[in-house]
Design a protein around this motif. Structure first.
Motif: not given
Length: 245
Positions: A164-191
Motif C-alpha cells: 500500500t505504501f510502496h515501502i522498499k525496505k520493509m520490516n515485519e510489523v511489531i505486535f507489541a500487544g497491550a497491557s493495562r500496567t505497562v507501555y508495551t511499545k516503549t521497549q520496541y521504540i527503544k530497541a
C-alpha cells in the motif's frame, strides 16, 4: 459481572462501558491516568467544528522534512490503527460478528486472526501516512510499524502495508500487544533506536517519550470507531495538521 457493569450496559449499550474500556486496551496502547496532561487538549471533532486553537503546536510534513535536512538517516516508527490506516471497517465488522453491541471481541483471538490475516484489506491508508512515509523513504530512514494489536500467525498486515505504501525496505510489523500496567511499545521504540514515533493515542505519545523519542500526534478521524476521541495536544506534543485523513 458486577451489578454496576450490567446496569451501564443495559442503559448505554452504544457507549464505552466498563467492560468495553477494559477490552479497548487490546486495540491500542493505554493512556495511564497517572500521567496527567499538561494541556486541556482538543478532540478532532472539536477542532473541525471550531477551528484550530492557537495554543496547539501544529506542524506540517514539510516542517519535519526541513528539520531533518542534511541530517543522517534515522529510524522512525508508526502506530497502525487510526495513524497509518483508517481501520474502523475492520473493527466494526469484528464487533458485529463476534460481540454485537459489546467489546468482548477485542479479547477474542479469532477476531485478531481475521483482522491481521486478511481483513486489513478493508482498511484505508491515511493520506498523512502516505506523505510521511514518502518523505522518510526519500531520506533513507528506517521505518517500523509498532501496533498494540494482538499478534496472529500470518504476515498479511506486513505485506499489505508494504504494498500500500510502496515501502522498499520493509520490516515485519511489531505486535507489541497491550497491557493495562505497562507501555508495551516503549521497549520496541527503544530497541530499534527510533527517534520519532507517530501515533494517534495518548499512550503512543507517552510510550515514545519513555523511550527517549519524540511522539508526534496524528489526529484520529472524528468518525473513527475507537471512542472516546483523544485530546490532541494533551501532553504539549506537536500535532500534524490535517492528519485526520
Amino acid at each position: 459481572m458486577s451489578l454496576l457493569k450490567k446496569d451501564i450496559i443495559l442503559k448505554a449499550p452504544l457507549l464505552v462501558t466498563l467492560v468495553g474500556l477494559s477490552a479497548l486496551f487490546s486495540y491500542a496502547t493505554h493512556a495511564d491516568p497517572k500521567t496527567p496532561g499538561t494541556h486541556s487538549g482538543y478532540t478532532t471533532a472539536e477542532m473541525l467544528a471550531n477551528g484550530i486553537p492557537s495554543d496547539l503546536r501544529m506542524i506540517d510534513v514539510s516542517d519535519i522534512q526541513k528539520e531533518l535536512k542534511d541530517k543522517p538517516p534515522i529510524a522512525v516508527g508508526f502506530d497502525i490503527d487510526d495513524t497509518t490506516l483508517f481501520s474502523s471497517p475492520v473493527f466494526y465488522r469484528g464487533q458485529q460478528m463476534f460481540s454485537p453491541n459489546g467489546y468482548e471481541y477485542l479479547s477474542n483471538q479469532k477476531f485478531w486472526d481475521k483482522a491481521n490475516c486478511g481483513w486489513d484489506a478493508f482498511s484505508m491508508p491515511k493520506s498523512i501516512a502516505k506523505q510521511l512515509i514518502t518523505m522518510h523513504q526519500d531520506r533513507g530512514d528506517d521505518i517500523y510499524f509498532i501496533t498494540g494489536r494482538t499478534s496472529s500467525p500470518c504476515h498479511f498486515t506486513t505485506d499489505y502495508l508494504q504494498k500500500t505504501f510502496h515501502i522498499k525496505k520493509m520490516n515485519e510489523v511489531i505486535f507489541a500487544g497491550a497491557s493495562r500496567t505497562v507501555y508495551t511499545k516503549t521497549q520496541y521504540i527503544k530497541a530499534h533506536k527510533i527517534k520519532i514515533y507517530y501515533g494517534d493515542s495518548d499512550g503512543d505519545i507517552i510510550s515514545a517519550r519513555h523511550a527517549g523519542a519524540e511522539g508526534i500526534r496524528v489526529m484520529r478521524a472524528a468518525n473513527s470507531s475507537y471512542k472516546p476521541l483523544p485530546k490532541n495536544g494533551l501532553y504539549g506534543e506537536r500535532i500534524l495538521r490535517n492528519s485526520q485523513y
